[in-house]
Design an enzyme around this catalytic site. Structure first.
Site, PDB file in Angstrom:
ATOM      1  N   ARG A 171       2.116  -1.893  -9.464  1.00 52.83           N
ATOM      2  CA  ARG A 171       1.808  -2.669  -8.260  1.00 52.83           C
ATOM      3  C   ARG A 171       2.261  -4.129  -8.328  1.00 52.83           C
ATOM      4  O   ARG A 171       1.790  -4.959  -7.557  1.00 52.83           O
ATOM      5  CB  ARG A 171       0.308  -2.594  -7.973  1.00 52.83           C
ATOM      6  CG  ARG A 171      -0.163  -1.186  -7.626  1.00 52.83           C
ATOM      7  CD  ARG A 171      -1.634  -1.165  -7.231  1.00 52.83           C
ATOM      8  NE  ARG A 171      -2.036   0.148  -6.746  1.00 52.83           N
ATOM      9  CZ  ARG A 171      -2.510   1.125  -7.510  1.00 52.83           C
ATOM     10  NH1 ARG A 171      -2.652   0.905  -8.820  1.00 52.83           N
ATOM     11  NH2 ARG A 171      -2.850   2.290  -7.005  1.00 52.83           N
ATOM     12  N   TYR A 193       8.942   2.682  -9.628  1.00 54.50           N
ATOM     13  CA  TYR A 193       7.921   1.746  -9.175  1.00 54.50           C
ATOM     14  C   TYR A 193       8.573   0.562  -8.463  1.00 54.50           C
ATOM     15  O   TYR A 193       9.476  -0.083  -8.993  1.00 54.50           O
ATOM     16  CB  TYR A 193       7.090   1.229 -10.346  1.00 54.50           C
ATOM     17  CG  TYR A 193       6.171   2.261 -10.974  1.00 54.50           C
ATOM     18  CD1 TYR A 193       5.905   3.474 -10.336  1.00 54.50           C
ATOM     19  CD2 TYR A 193       5.559   2.015 -12.192  1.00 54.50           C
ATOM     20  CE1 TYR A 193       5.065   4.416 -10.912  1.00 54.50           C
ATOM     21  CE2 TYR A 193       4.709   2.951 -12.772  1.00 54.50           C
ATOM     22  CZ  TYR A 193       4.472   4.148 -12.137  1.00 54.50           C
ATOM     23  OH  TYR A 193       3.637   5.072 -12.713  1.00 54.50           O
ATOM     24  N   GLY A 237     -10.933   7.944  -6.273  1.00 58.21           N
ATOM     25  CA  GLY A 237     -11.838   9.035  -5.942  1.00 58.21           C
ATOM     26  C   GLY A 237     -11.138  10.377  -5.949  1.00 58.21           C
ATOM     27  O   GLY A 237     -11.690  11.389  -6.375  1.00 58.21           O
TER      28      GLY A 237
END
Length: 309
Positions: free
Chosen positions: A20, A50, A223
């Site tokens: 990121r 990336y 999650g």
């Protein structure tokens, strides 16, 4: 920082993922790097895909840090190849692997990669092609160690029919809430239970333990499959109540407990952080020093909604 076995050596139980940093200026990247180093993390995870274009995050890392030769020697650089976004395919051909490694070396401004992982399984893989690439890259000193990512036991076995180098790592998605590689075997032989469905070729964690392959847990706070983090998420109220209570008991932040749940496993896994916030790096790293009790580990497992027969 607690270490785990990693091939013929050891490595920190927490890794700094660089996925990121594509939109970060030099100063934030340097701050992130320094926070990791200060926390005992000398292992940095990359991939050729990336960023907004091929090798972009690798380039941002090298451009921002301008590492000296001495400092380069102090860290582990790991990258991955095999995904071809522009063509919507995976490619483990000799030509692709060698070409992508050369691109990563240029982008990272280094003469060698410490670890190269094959990113996602190529259905058209020819193990002899992979072996030829690995042999050439190793002989040239361009790659020191090899591994895979998101691979099943049988896919690894297929590679090993030709690849002679040890495959020392398998990077797999794992968090308290996204834990099929751990939860499925617990519910084995239970007809009608979704958790009992085998999705990874069967026993990948056990396979890695048997074969000296270090599991690297990616998206450790997600999650699900990029559905958002579970920490502080009201959809996981029961789990967060347990996490918050344990965080208070251990005098750490919740992210440390989420990290500790993974590092507590006797497979001696590594946690791959994806955060670009220096404080979260420090807080997560603190979790590696916590040894949850068996009761605490299972309480978190149950609170995450996993079946315990």
């Amino acid at each position: 920082m607690k270490t785990v076995p990693f091939g013929s050596t050891v490595a920190p139980s927490v890794i700094a993922g660089m996925m990121r940093i594509d939109d970060k200026d030099d100063a934030p990247i340097r701050e992130l790097y320094r926070a990791a180093r200060d926390a005992g993390i000398d292992f940095f995870d990359h991939a050729d895909i990336y960023g907004g274009s091929m090798h972009h995050c690798e380039s941002r890392f090298a451009d921002a840090l301008q590492l000296s030769a001495a400092e380069r020697d102090e860290i582990v650089l790991q990258t991955k190849c095999g995904i071809v976004p522009a063509q919507g395919m995976f490619d483990f051909s000799y030509e692709h692997i060698v070409t992508q490694v050369e691109g990563s070396l240029r982008a990272l401004r280094t003469d060698r990669l410490d670890v190269l992982l094959l990113h996602r399984p190529d259905a058209l893989v020819e193990p002899e092609e992979v072996a030829r690439a690995f042999d050439e890259l190793e002989a040239a000193g361009k790659v020191r160690a090899f591994g895979v990512s998101n691979h099943t036991p049988r896919q690894i076995d297929l590679l090993r029919t030709a690849v002679t180098q040890p495959l020392i790592a398998n990077q797999l998605q794992l968090s308290i809430t996204h834990a099929p590689i751990i939860a499925q075997p617990i519910a084995m032989n239970m007809a009608g239970e979704e958790q009992a469905v085998v999705r990874d070729g069967g026993g990948i964690v056990e396979y890695c333990r048997l074969n000296g392959i270090t599991v690297q847990a990616w998206s450790p706070f997600q999650g699900g499959f990029f559905t958002g983090v579970f920490l502080g998420n009201p959809e996981y109220a029961e789990l967060n109540a347990v996490i918050d209570r344990l965080a208070a008991a251990y005098d750490v932040t919740p992210i440390a407990i989420a990290t500790a749940w993974i590092t507590r496993h006797p497979a001696k896994m590594q946690v791959v952080l994806g955060t670009t916030t220096p404080q979260r790096v420090r807080d997560a790293a603190a979790g590696a020093e916590i040894e949850l009790t068996r009761a605490e580990w299972y309480e978190l497992f149950r609170a995450a909604g996993h079946l315990l027969p």
